[in-house]
Design an enzyme around this catalytic site. Sequence first.
Site, mmCIF file in Angstrom:
data_model
loop_
_atom_site.group_PDB
_atom_site.id
_atom_site.type_symbol
_atom_site.label_atom_id
_atom_site.label_comp_id
_atom_site.label_asym_id
_atom_site.label_seq_id
_atom_site.Cartn_x
_atom_site.Cartn_y
_atom_site.Cartn_z
ATOM 1 N N ASP A 49 0.916 -1.128 -0.068
ATOM 2 C CA ASP A 49 0.047 -0.136 -0.023
ATOM 3 C C ASP A 49 0.847 1.167 0.031
ATOM 4 O O ASP A 49 1.460 1.566 0.900
ATOM 5 C CB ASP A 49 -0.749 -0.099 1.228
ATOM 6 C CG ASP A 49 -2.109 1.141 1.254
ATOM 7 O OD1 ASP A 49 -3.045 0.792 1.895
ATOM 8 O OD2 ASP A 49 -1.923 1.829 0.408
ATOM 9 N N ASP A 71 -3.854 7.057 -3.633
ATOM 10 C CA ASP A 71 -3.736 6.013 -2.544
ATOM 11 C C ASP A 71 -4.184 4.761 -3.135
ATOM 12 O O ASP A 71 -5.680 4.511 -3.554
ATOM 13 C CB ASP A 71 -4.690 6.608 -1.213
ATOM 14 C CG ASP A 71 -4.529 5.517 -0.104
ATOM 15 O OD1 ASP A 71 -5.336 5.685 0.946
ATOM 16 O OD2 ASP A 71 -3.900 4.446 -0.396
ATOM 17 N N HIS A 90 -11.814 5.712 2.339
ATOM 18 C CA HIS A 90 -12.081 7.067 3.139
ATOM 19 C C HIS A 90 -11.930 8.127 1.891
ATOM 20 O O HIS A 90 -11.533 8.025 0.941
ATOM 21 C CB HIS A 90 -10.915 7.390 3.812
ATOM 22 C CG HIS A 90 -9.576 6.991 3.394
ATOM 23 N ND1 HIS A 90 -8.586 7.948 3.075
ATOM 24 C CD2 HIS A 90 -8.908 5.891 3.257
ATOM 25 C CE1 HIS A 90 -7.658 7.291 2.463
ATOM 26 N NE2 HIS A 90 -7.897 5.953 2.742
ATOM 27 N N HIS A 148 -6.955 11.663 5.041
ATOM 28 C CA HIS A 148 -8.243 11.098 5.487
ATOM 29 C C HIS A 148 -9.244 12.225 5.565
ATOM 30 O O HIS A 148 -9.196 13.023 6.440
ATOM 31 C CB HIS A 148 -8.326 10.519 6.990
ATOM 32 C CG HIS A 148 -9.674 10.224 7.184
ATOM 33 N ND1 HIS A 148 -10.226 10.200 8.528
ATOM 34 C CD2 HIS A 148 -10.664 9.434 6.776
ATOM 35 C CE1 HIS A 148 -11.498 9.734 8.642
ATOM 36 N NE2 HIS A 148 -11.816 9.478 7.479
ATOM 37 N N GLU A 172 -11.250 1.086 -0.454
ATOM 38 C CA GLU A 172 -10.101 0.015 -0.336
ATOM 39 C C GLU A 172 -10.976 -1.168 0.697
ATOM 40 O O GLU A 172 -11.760 -0.870 1.431
ATOM 41 C CB GLU A 172 -8.991 0.369 0.693
ATOM 42 C CG GLU A 172 -9.587 1.220 1.887
ATOM 43 C CD GLU A 172 -8.025 1.697 2.434
ATOM 44 O OE1 GLU A 172 -8.197 3.031 2.536
ATOM 45 O OE2 GLU A 172 -7.140 1.030 2.786
ATOM 46 N N GLU A 201 -6.995 -1.603 -3.314
ATOM 47 C CA GLU A 201 -7.384 -0.174 -3.170
ATOM 48 C C GLU A 201 -7.351 0.879 -4.374
ATOM 49 O O GLU A 201 -6.315 0.692 -5.046
ATOM 50 C CB GLU A 201 -6.693 0.416 -2.079
ATOM 51 C CG GLU A 201 -7.019 1.764 -1.620
ATOM 52 C CD GLU A 201 -6.141 2.483 -0.486
ATOM 53 O OE1 GLU A 201 -5.063 1.897 -0.068
ATOM 54 O OE2 GLU A 201 -6.842 3.476 0.107
HETATM 55 O O1 LIG Z 1 -6.739 3.597 8.005
HETATM 56 S S1 LIG Z 1 -6.834 4.851 7.821
HETATM 57 O O2 LIG Z 1 -6.163 5.607 8.806
HETATM 58 C C1 LIG Z 1 -8.403 5.413 7.508
HETATM 59 C C2 LIG Z 1 -9.423 4.847 7.017
HETATM 60 C C3 LIG Z 1 -10.702 5.375 7.200
HETATM 61 C C4 LIG Z 1 -10.597 6.603 7.846
HETATM 62 S S2 LIG Z 1 -8.865 6.834 8.361
HETATM 63 N N1 LIG Z 1 -5.964 5.086 6.355
HETATM 64 C C5 LIG Z 1 -5.717 6.750 6.125
HETATM 65 C C6 LIG Z 1 -3.979 6.634 6.279
HETATM 66 C C7 LIG Z 1 -3.255 6.654 7.438
HETATM 67 C C8 LIG Z 1 -1.966 6.727 7.826
HETATM 68 C C9 LIG Z 1 -1.389 6.490 6.298
HETATM 69 F F1 LIG Z 1 0.117 6.334 6.535
HETATM 70 C C10 LIG Z 1 -1.797 6.333 5.133
HETATM 71 C C11 LIG Z 1 -3.473 6.431 5.245
HETATM 72 C C12 LIG Z 1 -6.329 4.294 5.489
HETATM 73 C C13 LIG Z 1 -5.222 3.865 4.679
HETATM 74 N N2 LIG Z 1 -3.962 3.446 5.182
HETATM 75 C C14 LIG Z 1 -3.049 3.068 3.987
HETATM 76 N N3 LIG Z 1 -4.064 3.662 2.843
HETATM 77 N N4 LIG Z 1 -5.023 3.846 3.356
HETATM 78 MN MN LIG Z 2 -3.741 2.852 1.033
HETATM 79 MN MN LIG Z 3 -6.549 4.172 1.842
#
Ligand SMILES: O=S(=O)(c1cccs1)N(Cc1ccc(F)cc1)Cc1ncn[nH]1
Ligand SMILES: [Mn+2]
Ligand SMILES: [Mn+2]
Length: 368
Positions: free
Chosen positions: A141, A152, A221, A229, A254, A349
């Site tokens: 990811d 993303d 998201h 986010h 995703e 995703e």
């Molecule tokens: O899980 S999450 O925090 C989230 C999902 C829904 C509301 S906030 N997140 C956002 C994120 C957080 C930190 C990162 F370094 C990168 C992305 C989803 C995600 N992670 C990886 N890809 N997408």
């Molecule tokens: Mn991601």
């Molecule tokens: Mn994401």
Amino acid sequence: KKKLEQTDPPRVGLSKLFPSGIYPEGELQPYKDDNTYRITSEEARYKEKLANEDPETTYNDIRRAAEVHRQVRERARKFIRPGLTMTEIAEFIEDGTRALVEENGFESGVGFPTGLSLNHCAAHYTPKLVILSQGDVLKVDFGVHVNGRILDSAFTLTFDHTYDKLVEAVKAATDTGVREAGIDVRLGELAGAIQETMESYEVEIGSQVLPVKPIENLSGHSINKYQIHGGKSVMLVKNSDQTKMEEGDYFAIETFGSTGRGRIVESGECSHYARRVDAPHVPLRLTSAKTLLKSINKNFGTLPFCRRYLDRAGESKYLLALNHLVSQGIVQDYPPLCDQRGSMTAQFEHTILLRPTVKEVISRGDDY
Ligand SMILES: O=S(=O)(c1cccs1)N(Cc1ccc(F)cc1)Cc1ncn[nH]1
Ligand SMILES: [Mn+2]
Ligand SMILES: [Mn+2]
């Protein structure tokens, strides 16, 4: 004259491959029923023209980020093999991303820390001294941003066929989410469609038949400029959230499937962080926290970062300061999210854009 092509490992900046400065459009999907418009189609086309009239517009920025993602992941899929360490894989992806997007301050660069989540871990996990094994299920990811427009996108890699049905289930569920998304679509309804596809699959492991479960506490998201986010979440199980998707929204669609509980818990050492967009202006007593916050603002702003990136920026002995910024609500921590040990999770995703006249699946490639 030989056509200039991308190298392997990927190192040719995309402005060399696209001298016109115009980057390819993603996959276009018509909205399900066109009469849902709140505006007439003439108005929609007029808005489209405004938003898209010259290559420097927003659409072109995220399309450039998507092309970087496609070219890096095409080579990463070949490079990633059992026997490599997670650090070698993360550096292959990040070095490639930085080179192709032609990293330049806040104008372009890595969108967020590369997630290399193994097996029962679903997200935000990049183990350091771990070597990839033949039986692993690896979620890759990673993000690319251009002028804060973050692409993303993620995929799952396996090296034998044991979990093919799990991977197939999640790819299908993500494609359902992409297909059913649209202007005025309610987030709770969309979650139900994703759940239905995911739950129609099962995995045969030896004599056992395991149902594929959507992970009920993970979600897609919305994405805003420099903000990974955006505040709207697309859950993976039916719910009563009446919030609607809106025209102009960017969404990361995703989905995650699991052979375990279908529920993650935060577990292990945190590596992913981001300064909150709405960080409170609390007076910082701890001097080291003050200097670390300055470094975070200078290097990352509100883009997510990880400890490796702090090291790379020349910071050291920052853990106490970082934990203080988290406790003060200035920095958000994103710990690894794992289902139960022994289970397997998969992810796909895409980033989509709800344009006035059409839905664009910006991160679509011929791989997924
Ligand atoms: O899980 S999450 O925090 C989230 C999902 C829904 C509301 S906030 N997140 C956002 C994120 C957080 C930190 C990162 F370094 C990168 C992305 C989803 C995600 N992670 C990886 N890809 N997408
Ligand atoms: Mn991601
Ligand atoms: Mn994401």
